[in-house]
Write a protein that holds these residues in place. Structure first.
Motif, PDB file in Angstrom:
ATOM      1  N   GLN A  40       2.026   9.253   4.072  1.00  0.00           N
ATOM      2  CA  GLN A  40       0.916  10.189   4.313  1.00  0.00           C
ATOM      3  C   GLN A  40       1.067  11.459   3.469  1.00  0.00           C
ATOM      4  O   GLN A  40       0.413  12.465   3.730  1.00  0.00           O
ATOM      5  CB  GLN A  40       0.853  10.559   5.795  1.00  0.00           C
ATOM      6  N   GLN A  73       0.886   7.886  15.532  1.00  0.00           N
ATOM      7  CA  GLN A  73       0.687   9.083  16.351  1.00  0.00           C
ATOM      8  C   GLN A  73       1.580  10.226  15.866  1.00  0.00           C
ATOM      9  O   GLN A  73       1.154  11.383  15.799  1.00  0.00           O
ATOM     10  CB  GLN A  73       0.967   8.767  17.821  1.00  0.00           C
ATOM     11  N   CYS A  87       2.710  10.709  12.784  1.00  0.00           N
ATOM     12  CA  CYS A  87       2.144  11.205  11.526  1.00  0.00           C
ATOM     13  C   CYS A  87       0.950  12.116  11.791  1.00  0.00           C
ATOM     14  O   CYS A  87       0.833  13.186  11.177  1.00  0.00           O
ATOM     15  CB  CYS A  87       1.724  10.042  10.627  1.00  0.00           C
ATOM     16  N   ASN A  88       0.068  11.701  12.672  1.00  0.00           N
ATOM     17  CA  ASN A  88      -1.101  12.510  13.002  1.00  0.00           C
ATOM     18  C   ASN A  88      -0.691  13.849  13.614  1.00  0.00           C
ATOM     19  O   ASN A  88      -1.253  14.895  13.280  1.00  0.00           O
ATOM     20  CB  ASN A  88      -2.044  11.755  13.947  1.00  0.00           C
ATOM     21  N   THR A  89       0.280  13.816  14.501  1.00  0.00           N
ATOM     22  CA  THR A  89       0.753  15.038  15.153  1.00  0.00           C
ATOM     23  C   THR A  89       1.341  15.998  14.129  1.00  0.00           C
ATOM     24  O   THR A  89       1.010  17.189  14.102  1.00  0.00           O
ATOM     25  CB  THR A  89       1.808  14.697  16.233  1.00  0.00           C
ATOM     26  N   ALA A 143       0.928  16.057  10.864  1.00  0.00           N
ATOM     27  CA  ALA A 143      -0.115  16.520   9.932  1.00  0.00           C
ATOM     28  C   ALA A 143      -0.912  17.668  10.539  1.00  0.00           C
ATOM     29  O   ALA A 143      -1.232  18.648   9.848  1.00  0.00           O
ATOM     30  CB  ALA A 143      -1.027  15.362   9.549  1.00  0.00           C
ATOM     31  N   ARG A 144      -1.215  17.580  11.816  1.00  0.00           N
ATOM     32  CA  ARG A 144      -1.954  18.661  12.476  1.00  0.00           C
ATOM     33  C   ARG A 144      -1.118  19.926  12.604  1.00  0.00           C
ATOM     34  O   ARG A 144      -1.630  21.033  12.509  1.00  0.00           O
ATOM     35  CB  ARG A 144      -2.439  18.204  13.853  1.00  0.00           C
ATOM     36  N   LEU A 145       0.180  19.776  12.841  1.00  0.00           N
ATOM     37  CA  LEU A 145       1.059  20.940  12.972  1.00  0.00           C
ATOM     38  C   LEU A 145       1.258  21.656  11.626  1.00  0.00           C
ATOM     39  O   LEU A 145       1.437  22.891  11.613  1.00  0.00           O
ATOM     40  CB  LEU A 145       2.424  20.527  13.534  1.00  0.00           C
TER      41      LEU A 145
END
Length: 132
Positions: free
Chosen positions: A27, A123, A125-127, A129-131
């Protein structure tokens, strides 16, 4: 390359740590993980402290082995002292020891307790990326 995520793990959990690195780097989220990112001839402890200082997030692969590891506890203590965001990624149903509980008591955990691991890596990776 500037590393965004420092991977903290017990060597026993290297397969999960490597899977997390592969998922995050796919990612385009650069990771720092020992021993891969310690150059030959560099002092191990200094490399870890420098990497912790320059990262944004510390990913803790949390297991019974990590919970009992003095090295993992030292890395987490350094991360807390540097004000880093710590993302505990719990791969075993284990409660943190007193020292870990103290360091992580105000942190929300991401549980990855039941297979397949791949859904939790997405999940994660998404977390992260948002942080960032």
């Amino acid at each position: 390359m500037a590393h965004k995520v420092f991977i903290c793990y017990s060597s026993t959990d290297k397969a999960v740590a490597d899977a997390a690195v592969a998922a995050l780097e796919a990612q385009r989220i650069p990771c720092w993980i020992a021993p891969r990112d310690i150059l030959a001839g560099e002092e191990y402890g200094k490399s870890i402290v420098d990497a912790l200082a320059s990262c944004q997030i510390v990913l803790l692969v949390f297991s019974a082995h990590a919970n009992g590891s003095p090295q993992v506890r030292r890395e987490i203590e350094r991360a807390v002292s540097k004000g880093k965001i710590i993302v505990p990624f719990r791969i075993e149903d284990v409660l943190p020891s007193d020292a870990m509980e103290f360091a992580l008591s105000n942190t929300h955990w991401l549980d990855a307790l039941t297979p397949p691991m791949e859904r939790y890596l997405l999940q994660l990776c998404n977390t992260i990326a948002r942080l960032i």
